[in-house]
Design a protein around this motif. Sequence first.
Motif, PDB file in Angstrom:
ATOM      1  N   LYS A 164       0.933  -1.133   0.004  1.00 16.02           N
ATOM      2  CA  LYS A 164      -0.025  -0.038  -0.090  1.00 16.02           C
ATOM      3  C   LYS A 164       0.802   1.301  -0.030  1.00 16.02           C
ATOM      4  O   LYS A 164       2.063   1.322   0.682  1.00 16.02           O
ATOM      5  CB  LYS A 164      -0.788   0.056   1.239  1.00 16.02           C
ATOM      6  N   ARG A 222      -7.088   3.660  -0.911  1.00 12.68           N
ATOM      7  CA  ARG A 222      -7.559   2.568  -0.042  1.00 12.68           C
ATOM      8  C   ARG A 222      -7.999   3.115   1.233  1.00 12.68           C
ATOM      9  O   ARG A 222      -7.801   2.821   2.379  1.00 12.68           O
ATOM     10  CB  ARG A 222      -6.297   1.800   0.374  1.00 12.68           C
ATOM     11  N   GLU A 242      -8.979   0.652   4.043  1.00  9.73           N
ATOM     12  CA  GLU A 242      -7.702   0.062   4.598  1.00  9.73           C
ATOM     13  C   GLU A 242      -7.216   1.061   5.621  1.00  9.73           C
ATOM     14  O   GLU A 242      -6.671   0.832   6.469  1.00  9.73           O
ATOM     15  CB  GLU A 242      -6.813  -0.299   3.816  1.00  9.73           C
ATOM     16  N   GLU A 290      -9.337   1.223   8.807  1.00 11.08           N
ATOM     17  CA  GLU A 290      -9.108   0.206   9.691  1.00 11.08           C
ATOM     18  C   GLU A 290      -7.876   0.432  10.572  1.00 11.08           C
ATOM     19  O   GLU A 290      -7.715  -0.161  11.620  1.00 11.08           O
ATOM     20  CB  GLU A 290      -8.767  -1.116   8.663  1.00 11.08           C
TER      21      GLU A 290
END
Length: 557
Positions: A223, A422, A425, A428
Motif C-alpha cells: 500500500k 484505499r 484500509e 481500519e
Amino acid sequence: MSVERPWLDQYPAGVPAQIDVDEFPSIVAVLESAIASFRDRPAFANLGKTLTYGEIDTLSAQFAAYLLGELKLKRGDRVAIMLPNCLQYPIATFGVLRAGLTVVNTNPMYTARELRHQLVDSGATVLLVLDNFGDTVEEVLRDTAVTKVITTGLGDMLGAKGVIVNFVLKYIKKMVPEYHIQGAIRFADTLKLGRKHALPTIDVHADDIAFLQYTGGTTGLAKGAMLTHRNLVANMQQAAAWVGTNVVPGQEVIITALPLYHIFALTANGLVFMKFGGLNYMITNPRDMPGFVKELRKVSFTAITGVNTLFNGLLNTPGFNQIDFSKLRLTLGGGMAVQRSVAERWKKVTGCTLIEAYGLTETSPAACINPMDLAEYNGAIGLPIPSTDACIKDEDGNMLPTGEIGELCIRGPQVMKGYWQRPQETAEVMDADGWLHTGDIAKMDEKGFFYIVDRKKDMILVSGFNVYPNEIEDVIAMMPGVLEVAAIGMPDEHSGEVVKLVVVKKDPSLTAEQITAYARENLTGYKRPKAIEFRTELPKTNVGKILRRELRDEQAR
C-alpha cells in the motif's frame, strides 16, 4: 479518556514538548533554507565525489525544469525513483518536490511482479532507474502508465572517474544487463534540457503529497502511504528537536548506509541532517561489509543510523574496531528491534551509546526515541517525541492504564494522510479520534517509556523490512506443485528474522530447490524463504483458516 503524558518529565534538557510544525511550509522550504545558510558546505558524498548545497540547488532545479518544461507534468503527478544511494537520488528527489510533484520511492531490488504492482497502483508516469535494473523495467513497462523512462549509470555524476565505474560494472563485474526501452533518455541529458527552461515559482502546499511510500500489505499487496510535506516536515522538526543538543550546524557528517528510498534514512538522514547543514556520506552497497569498513576509514563521521543487522555486521567485520570513533556522537537504531548484545558491544567498541527508536512508514517514521543522553541500552523503544501522543488500547478501543499490555497507538502531525486509493484500509488503522493503530503490542511504564511486547499481526521483520505472510503465500501458492503453504518468521542471528515456509505438496516430486528457484524469480531477496518444511497437513481453525501462530508456537518449543 484524556491522555496522560508522563514522558514529558523524562525529556532531556532543551527538548520542547511541542514543535513548530509551521516553521517550514514544505520540504522545498527546508531545502531552500539549507541552501541559503550552507551553500558552500558539502551536502552529499558518494564514491569519492561530493556535491555542495549550492550544487544540489542548481542540479535539482534543472531536473525540476525538465519535468515541467519538457515533460509538461502537472501538480501532483507521480514520478517513480528506482535508485540505490547515489548522487542522482537527492538531485532527482528534490527536483521532483520542487516541481510540485510526488515521489514514488521504488526499491531497485523489486522483482517484475512487485515493480508492476507499485507502478500500476501509484499511476506513475515517469520512472528514473539505474541501468543495473533496466531489464526489470523493460519487462513490466507495457503494463503501466509510465510514458517516459530516465536511465542512469552509477558513475554518471562522478566526472571522469564515472566512465571507469560504469565500464567496470558493465563489462568486468557484469552487473548491468542488456535492455532496451523505447524513447528512454539519460539522466545527464535531462539536466541539459532543464537548463533551457526557467523554473517557475511553484507554490508547494503543506498538504500536498510529497511521497507515496509503499509498505507491505496484509492483503499481499503493498500500500502507498500518503506522506504530505507537513507530515515529513513535522517529523524532521520533531527529530531535529530531539537530537539538536547533540549536533553542530554545518559540521555534521552522517553515514547514510540504509537506502534513502526507505523512510528511516529519508527522514533521519536526508531531511534532519539537511536542516542542520550536514553531509550525508552515502554508502551504495552496505552489504559489502569489508568495502563499507574501508569507506568508514576515509571519513571523520559524527553520526550513523542503521538497523540491528547493519550494526551487527559492522561489529563482526575485521578492521571495524580500528576505525577512529573520536567524533562519533550519535548512533540511532530503528527499523527492527535492537538486540541488547549488539548495543552493548557497539558501546564498547565505539564509545557511543546505540540509541533505539521506533517508527512506521505511516508515521514518517519516528514516533518514539530514547533520550540522547541515555547512558546504556535500556530495552525500551523510547519516549514519544515532541507533539506526539502515544497510548495503549485494548481490542475495544479503550485506553489502558500504565503497565497494561495492548495495542500501541500513535497520534501526531507526522501520521500519514492515509493509504493511496484505499479508504477502507485507511479506516481500519486510523480511528475517528486520529489515532493510528500500529498493530504492535506494547506497554508503557510509569515514566512514559514504551516497550514492544509482541506483534498483533503476523508480520515478519527481516533486517528492518516488513514482510507479510499473505504476500509470500500468494506467490508460492501459484506453483502448480503446491497444495497449501504457510509463511512464518524464524529467528535469525543476522537479520532478526527470516521467512520459513511450511508446505503441503500437491505434486509428490516437488522439491525445496524448486520452491527456492521460484521464489528467487518472484520475490525480493529479503522476502525469500530461508527454510522450507514439508508436511502432510497444516493446522487450521474449524472454518479452515491456517493457524500460523500454532506453527510459530511449535517452532518455539
